[in-house]
Write a protein that holds these residues in place. Structure first.
Motif, PDB file in Angstrom:
ATOM      1  N   GLY A 119      -2.442  -2.112   6.210  1.00 29.66           N
ATOM      2  CA  GLY A 119      -2.767  -3.380   5.571  1.00 29.66           C
ATOM      3  C   GLY A 119      -1.594  -4.323   5.664  1.00 29.66           C
ATOM      4  O   GLY A 119      -0.791  -4.250   6.603  1.00 29.66           O
ATOM      5  N   THR A 120      -1.454  -5.184   4.679  1.00 29.76           N
ATOM      6  CA  THR A 120      -0.326  -6.108   4.624  1.00 29.76           C
ATOM      7  C   THR A 120       0.856  -5.395   3.977  1.00 29.76           C
ATOM      8  O   THR A 120       0.790  -4.962   2.820  1.00 29.76           O
ATOM      9  CB  THR A 120      -0.688  -7.371   3.824  1.00 29.76           C
ATOM     10  OG1 THR A 120      -1.798  -8.017   4.448  1.00 29.76           O
ATOM     11  CG2 THR A 120       0.497  -8.329   3.792  1.00 29.76           C
ATOM     12  N   LEU A 121       1.934  -5.267   4.723  1.00 31.11           N
ATOM     13  CA  LEU A 121       3.101  -4.493   4.296  1.00 31.11           C
ATOM     14  C   LEU A 121       4.289  -5.417   4.068  1.00 31.11           C
ATOM     15  O   LEU A 121       4.574  -6.293   4.889  1.00 31.11           O
ATOM     16  CB  LEU A 121       3.454  -3.466   5.384  1.00 31.11           C
ATOM     17  CG  LEU A 121       4.736  -2.652   5.177  1.00 31.11           C
ATOM     18  CD1 LEU A 121       4.614  -1.721   3.976  1.00 31.11           C
ATOM     19  CD2 LEU A 121       5.046  -1.850   6.447  1.00 31.11           C
ATOM     20  N   GLN A 122       4.951  -5.230   2.949  1.00 31.15           N
ATOM     21  CA  GLN A 122       6.215  -5.929   2.680  1.00 31.15           C
ATOM     22  C   GLN A 122       7.361  -4.909   2.721  1.00 31.15           C
ATOM     23  O   GLN A 122       7.269  -3.849   2.100  1.00 31.15           O
ATOM     24  CB  GLN A 122       6.213  -6.614   1.312  1.00 31.15           C
ATOM     25  CG  GLN A 122       5.185  -7.722   1.139  1.00 31.15           C
ATOM     26  CD  GLN A 122       3.863  -7.209   0.611  1.00 31.15           C
ATOM     27  OE1 GLN A 122       3.822  -6.335  -0.240  1.00 31.15           O
ATOM     28  NE2 GLN A 122       2.776  -7.779   1.116  1.00 31.15           N
ATOM     29  N   VAL A 123       8.399  -5.243   3.463  1.00 33.15           N
ATOM     30  CA  VAL A 123       9.580  -4.377   3.584  1.00 33.15           C
ATOM     31  C   VAL A 123      10.820  -5.204   3.256  1.00 33.15           C
ATOM     32  O   VAL A 123      11.032  -6.272   3.848  1.00 33.15           O
ATOM     33  CB  VAL A 123       9.712  -3.774   4.994  1.00 33.15           C
ATOM     34  CG1 VAL A 123      10.950  -2.879   5.064  1.00 33.15           C
ATOM     35  CG2 VAL A 123       8.458  -2.988   5.366  1.00 33.15           C
ATOM     36  N   THR A 124      11.633  -4.713   2.336  1.00 31.38           N
ATOM     37  CA  THR A 124      12.895  -5.362   1.970  1.00 31.38           C
ATOM     38  C   THR A 124      14.017  -4.343   2.111  1.00 31.38           C
ATOM     39  O   THR A 124      13.912  -3.213   1.603  1.00 31.38           O
ATOM     40  CB  THR A 124      12.862  -5.888   0.521  1.00 31.38           C
ATOM     41  OG1 THR A 124      11.759  -6.780   0.377  1.00 31.38           O
ATOM     42  CG2 THR A 124      14.154  -6.619   0.180  1.00 31.38           C
ATOM     43  N   VAL A 125      15.078  -4.738   2.788  1.00 29.07           N
ATOM     44  CA  VAL A 125      16.236  -3.852   3.003  1.00 29.07           C
ATOM     45  C   VAL A 125      17.481  -4.536   2.469  1.00 29.07           C
ATOM     46  O   VAL A 125      17.771  -5.685   2.831  1.00 29.07           O
ATOM     47  CB  VAL A 125      16.413  -3.525   4.500  1.00 29.07           C
ATOM     48  CG1 VAL A 125      17.620  -2.601   4.699  1.00 29.07           C
ATOM     49  CG2 VAL A 125      15.149  -2.888   5.067  1.00 29.07           C
ATOM     50  N   TYR A 143       0.858  -1.187   0.000  1.00 33.07           N
ATOM     51  CA  TYR A 143       0.000   0.000   0.000  1.00 33.07           C
ATOM     52  C   TYR A 143       0.896   1.240   0.000  1.00 33.07           C
ATOM     53  O   TYR A 143       2.127   1.147   0.031  1.00 33.07           O
ATOM     54  CB  TYR A 143      -0.984  -0.008   1.176  1.00 33.07           C
ATOM     55  CG  TYR A 143      -0.335  -0.116   2.545  1.00 33.07           C
ATOM     56  CD1 TYR A 143       0.097   1.014   3.234  1.00 33.07           C
ATOM     57  CD2 TYR A 143      -0.172  -1.367   3.158  1.00 33.07           C
ATOM     58  CE1 TYR A 143       0.678   0.914   4.480  1.00 33.07           C
ATOM     59  CE2 TYR A 143       0.395  -1.472   4.407  1.00 33.07           C
ATOM     60  CZ  TYR A 143       0.825  -0.334   5.062  1.00 33.07           C
ATOM     61  OH  TYR A 143       1.401  -0.436   6.299  1.00 33.07           O
ATOM     62  N   ASP A 144       0.268   2.417  -0.020  1.00 36.47           N
ATOM     63  CA  ASP A 144       0.975   3.693  -0.104  1.00 36.47           C
ATOM     64  C   ASP A 144       1.703   3.975   1.211  1.00 36.47           C
ATOM     65  O   ASP A 144       1.075   4.101   2.268  1.00 36.47           O
ATOM     66  CB  ASP A 144      -0.027   4.806  -0.411  1.00 36.47           C
ATOM     67  CG  ASP A 144       0.652   6.118  -0.786  1.00 36.47           C
ATOM     68  OD1 ASP A 144       1.891   6.157  -0.846  1.00 36.47           O
ATOM     69  OD2 ASP A 144      -0.083   7.095  -1.029  1.00 36.47           O
TER      70      ASP A 144
END
Length: 274
Positions: free
Chosen positions: A115-121, A57-58
Motif C-alpha cells: 500500500g502507501t508506505l512512509q519511511v523515515t530514517v 501498513y504492517d
C-alpha cells in the motif's frame, strides 16, 4: 519518503555483482515472513544509532552491513518484526561503513502487505557508544549511564589525614578513606624522601585504613599520592568510575593537599573528567 508498494517485488539475486552471485533476497526476520520490499543504502558520518520508522501498513524492517563496491549484502545488524501498522527499529552503526535498510510488507499468512508506505530514517550520534545520544549526553566522550546524564559515576570521597609536627616535618597519626563503594581500589605512593607504596582492594567497600603510613615521619619535601579507582564491572559501574586523586605535599611543618580526578582506566590526574 512516501511510496506505493503494490507492484514491489523481491529478487532472487538482487545484491550480487556480475562476477559473483549474492543469493536470494532475505524474506524473513526471526519467525516473520515478508515480501514486496524496498531498499535504501547509507554511510553514517559518525558513530551512533540509526532509527528507521515506517507507517501505513504492517511491515518488517531490517538493517544489514553492505559492501557498496561489490553490491554484496553483509551481516544482519538487526531487524524488527512486530505486528502492527508500522515499525520503529534502532540499530547501532559505525562511521566509514556502508549499510542497507530493507523494508518489506509483513506476510501473516495472507500474502505480503502493501500500500502507501512512509519511511523515515534518522541518525543520532553516540560517539562514546553508551546508548545516550550526544544531544543529551553530558559526557559525550566518556561512556556512562543514562540516569547520570551519560556520565560514569564518580568516587566522591575524601581522605582523613591527621598528623603532628616534628623537627624535620610531620608525623602521620592516621590516614583513612571513608565511604568507599564496593570494589574500589586504593593505591598509595609516598615519594621524595619517603619510599613507600601500598595497594588495597576493597571488595566490600567501606573505610580504607592506610596503616602502612601511620606513625611514619615525613620530612620537608615528602609527597604522598592516593589514587582511588573503580574498574568496569556492572550496574552503575558498567564502564568504570571517575576516580579521585589526592596529593599531600609536606611543606615545612604543614601539609598541603591537591585534588584531581581520574578518567576510568587512567592513572593520569586531570583537572576535569567530563
Amino acid at each position: 519518503d512516501t511510496l506505493v508498494t503494490a507492484d514491489a517485488t523481491t529478487q532472487a539475486d538482487l545484491f550480487s555483482s556480475q562476477s559473483s552471485g549474492g543469493g536470494p533476497e532475505p524474506t524473513a526476520c526471526r519467525d516473520a515472513a515478508f515480501g514486496k520490499t524496498v531498499w535504501y543504502s547509507f554511510q553514517p558520518d559518525r558513530r551512533g544509532v540509526v532509527e528507521v520508522r515506517t507507517g501505513g501498513y504492517d511491515t518488517v524492517v531490517s538493517v544489514f552491513r553492505y559492501a557498496e563496491a561489490s553490491s554484496a549484502l553483509g551481516a544482519l545488524v538487526d531487524c524488527d518484526d512486530k505486528a502492527g501498522a508500522g515499525e520503529d527499529l534502532f540499530a547501532r552503526v559505525e562511521p566509514g561503513m556502508s549499510y542497507a535498510i530493507q523494508v518489506g510488507g509483513a506476510d501473516r499468512g495472507t500474502g505480503p502487505a502493501s500500500g502507501t508506505l512512509q519511511v523515515t530514517v534518522d541518525l543520532f550520534g553516540d560517539r562514546d557508544a553508551d546508548d545516550v545520544f550526544d544531544q543529551l549526553d553530558q559526557c559525550p566522550d566518556l561512556r556512562g549511564i543514562g540516569d547520570r546524564g551519560g556520565c560514569p559515576p564518580r568516587l566522591r570521597t575524601s581522605p582523613v589525614l591527621r598528623w603532628t609536627t616534628t623537627a624535620s616535618g610531620v608525623r602521620v597519626v592516621d590516614l583513612r578513606i571513608p565511604a568507599l563503594p564496593r570494589g574500589t581500589s586504593v593505591q598509595l605512593r609516598c615519594q621524595r624522601r619517603c619510599g613507600l607504596s601500598q595497594t588495597l582492594a576493597m571488595p566490600r567497600g567501606g573505610t580504607a585504613n592506610l596503616r602502612a603510613l601511620a606513625r611514619r615521619g615525613l620530612s620537608n619535601g615528602a609527597s604522598v599520592e592516593l589514587r582511588l579507582t573503580h574498574p568496569a564491572a556492572g550496574g552503575d559501574y558498567a564502564y568504570g568510575a571517575i576516580g579521585e586523586y589526592f596529593r599531600y605535599d609536606v611543606r615545612g611543618h604543614d601539609v598541603r593537599r591537591l585534588r584531581r580526578c581520574l578518567l576510568p582506566g587512567s592513572s593520569t590526574p586531570r583537572r576535569s573528567c567530563r
